[in-house]
Enzyme design. Structure first.
Site, PDB file in Angstrom:
ATOM      1  N   ARG A 198      37.004 -48.535 -77.253  1.00 32.77           N
ATOM      2  CA  ARG A 198      37.009 -49.090 -75.893  1.00 32.77           C
ATOM      3  C   ARG A 198      36.088 -48.302 -74.981  1.00 32.77           C
ATOM      4  NH1 ARG A 198      42.858 -49.871 -73.404  1.00 32.77           N
ATOM      5  NH2 ARG A 198      42.646 -47.628 -73.099  1.00 32.77           N
ATOM      6  N   LYS A 202      37.197 -49.832 -68.884  1.00 25.43           N
ATOM      7  CA  LYS A 202      38.014 -48.829 -68.200  1.00 25.43           C
ATOM      8  C   LYS A 202      37.082 -47.928 -67.401  1.00 25.43           C
ATOM      9  CE  LYS A 202      42.371 -46.567 -69.258  1.00 25.43           C
ATOM     10  NZ  LYS A 202      43.293 -47.559 -68.685  1.00 25.43           N
ATOM     11  N   GLU A 239      46.619 -59.169 -64.411  1.00 26.08           N
ATOM     12  CA  GLU A 239      47.401 -57.988 -64.771  1.00 26.08           C
ATOM     13  C   GLU A 239      47.697 -57.213 -63.510  1.00 26.08           C
ATOM     14  OE1 GLU A 239      45.404 -54.757 -66.875  1.00 26.08           O
ATOM     15  OE2 GLU A 239      43.474 -55.722 -66.550  1.00 26.08           O
TER      16      GLU A 239
HETATM   17  C1  LIG Z   1      44.379 -48.390 -69.128  1.00 24.60           C
HETATM   18  C2  LIG Z   1      44.740 -49.712 -68.584  1.00 24.60           C
HETATM   19  C3  LIG Z   1      45.749 -50.499 -69.138  1.00 24.60           C
HETATM   20  C4  LIG Z   1      46.615 -50.026 -70.282  1.00 24.60           C
HETATM   21  O1  LIG Z   1      45.909 -49.791 -71.458  1.00 24.60           O
HETATM   22  P1  LIG Z   1      46.560 -48.929 -72.629  1.00 24.60           P
HETATM   23  O2  LIG Z   1      45.463 -48.804 -73.626  1.00 24.60           O
HETATM   24  O3  LIG Z   1      47.704 -49.695 -73.156  1.00 24.60           O
HETATM   25  O4  LIG Z   1      46.982 -47.639 -72.024  1.00 24.60           O
HETATM   26  C5  LIG Z   1      45.982 -51.748 -68.600  1.00 24.60           C
HETATM   27  N1  LIG Z   1      45.278 -52.216 -67.551  1.00 24.60           N
HETATM   28  C6  LIG Z   1      44.319 -51.473 -66.967  1.00 24.60           C
HETATM   29  C7  LIG Z   1      43.584 -52.035 -65.812  1.00 24.60           C
HETATM   30  C8  LIG Z   1      44.006 -50.202 -67.458  1.00 24.60           C
HETATM   31  O5  LIG Z   1      43.057 -49.476 -66.880  1.00 24.60           O
END
Ligand SMILES: *Cc1c(COP(=O)(O)O)cnc(C)c1O
Length: 343
Positions: free
Chosen positions: A83, A185, A221
């Site tokens: 990722r 991210k 989300e």
């Molecule tokens: C990091 C993150 C998540 C959760 O991801 P994980 O890999 O499960 O920790 C969900 N939404 C956003 C916007 C994020 O930055």
């Protein structure tokens, strides 16, 4: 066995503690250097570094913990590596090699072994890989040089005294544009969410739920967690959109639901005006694994998830939570390749 730090693990919160070692690698003259552990927790850079001017930075988050049989492990770091690779490409940064990422995660955990909370404490070691443009830029363009770092910090149990279902609100702000950066991210996705989260907290809500900006009819989300729903038949419904961050927890829950619990999983667009049909809603991410939602507040109108409305997580979320955390803690057999052993 190293001597563990003298910490009351159970009463730790979710805040930054300086530990002994961090991993650092530098990208200069078109190549990543060898990298390694250092003790200095300070970053020194140009006042005109790319990250400071145009926010060229991406990050990851994962955890290490002690299993029931006393090993230190972390969960699917290869997916964090992948990722972050994709996040870097989207921001025109030189991606950090995936195998070296996993190697660096292992090194930094091993170098901070005394900070890994013991089994049963509920605490974990949070691991924060990140990289940023470090050389000066003044015209709008990618930096020439980059730094990749990983620090770790021990964090307490996310829920003290059990997971109480939270209330969240439909935000009037948007999180991620269609074809924007919602699926990577990057710090920039969080900078713009701070105003909305402060407002939500002022109004007494734990989080914001964001809708798709194009039509404002579909669930995306929250600020930092994906969502899952349980329908009236006890099966899982997971919102799908190109601007949702691909959560590793959510992808793992999808697998656990199908292969361990025999649930049907429907990953599809989910409309705000249908969620009243669902019995449970959960937020999922590394920090909490699953956080139950009691109700969504849509401009004063409450949408209550009945099975989360009695002060505890609903039964399907609870089963998913127990199975996934069991896999992580070594009490439930893990799928091949999910658990990365450090020692
Ligand atoms: C990091 C993150 C998540 C959760 O991801 P994980 O890999 O499960 O920790 C969900 N939404 C956003 C916007 C994020 O930055």
């Amino acid at each position: 066995m190293v001597q563990k730090k003298d910490i009351d693990w159970g009463s730790l919160g979710f805040s930054y503690v300086v530990t002994d070692k961090r991993y650092v690698a530098n990208y200069r003259n078109g190549a990543w250097d060898e990298g390694g552990l250092i003790s200095d927790d300070k970053v020194v850079m140009s006042e005109d570094a790319g990250v400071l001017q145009y926010s060229q930075s991406v990050f990851e988050g994962l955890k290490a913990y002690t299993t029931a049989d006393g090993h230190i492990v972390c969960f699917r770091p290869d997916l964090n590596a992948e990722r972050m690779y994709n996040s870097a490409l989207r921001l025109e940064m030189p991606p950090y090699p995936k195998d070296k990422f996993v190697e660096a995660v292992k090194q930094v955990i091993a170098g901070n072994e005394a900070w890994v909370p013991p089994y049963g404490s509920g605490a974990t070691l949070y691991i924060r890989p990140y990289m940023f443009g470090i050389s000066p830029v003044i015209g709008v363009k990618p930096a020439e040089d980059y730094q990749f770092r990983i620090f770790v910090t021990p964090v307490g149990p996310y829920f003290k005294g059990g997971a109480r279902p939270i209330d969240i609100k439909v935000s009037d702000f948007d999180r991620a544009a269609p074809r924007g950066t919602g699926n990577i991210k990057a710090g920039l996705n969080y900078a713009m969410s701070l105003h909305a989260i402060v407002l939500a907290h002022k109004e007494g809500f734990a989080e914001n739920i964001y809708l798709d900006p194009a039509t404002r009819t579909k669930i995306e989300e929250t600020g930092g967690a994906n969502t899952i729903f349980v329908d009236a038949d006890g099966n899982l419904v997971i919102p799908k959109s190109d601007s949702i961050l691909p959560s590793i927890t959510r992808r793992s829950i999808h697998y656990v639901a199908e292969h361990y619990l025999g649930l049907k999983v429907d990953e599809r667009e989910v409309y705000l005006d249908e969620v009243h049909n669902f019995r449970e809603m959960g937020l999922c991410g590394t920090a909490a694994v699953i956080c139950p939602v009691r109700a969504i507040n849509d401009h004063g109108k409450e949408i209550v998830f009945e099975d989360n409305n009695h002060g505890v997580m609903g039964p399907v979320l609870q089963k998913l939570y127990d199975t996934l955390t069991g896999i992580q803690m070594g009490t439930v057999e893990a799928p091949e390749g999910w658990i990365c052993q450090i020692d």
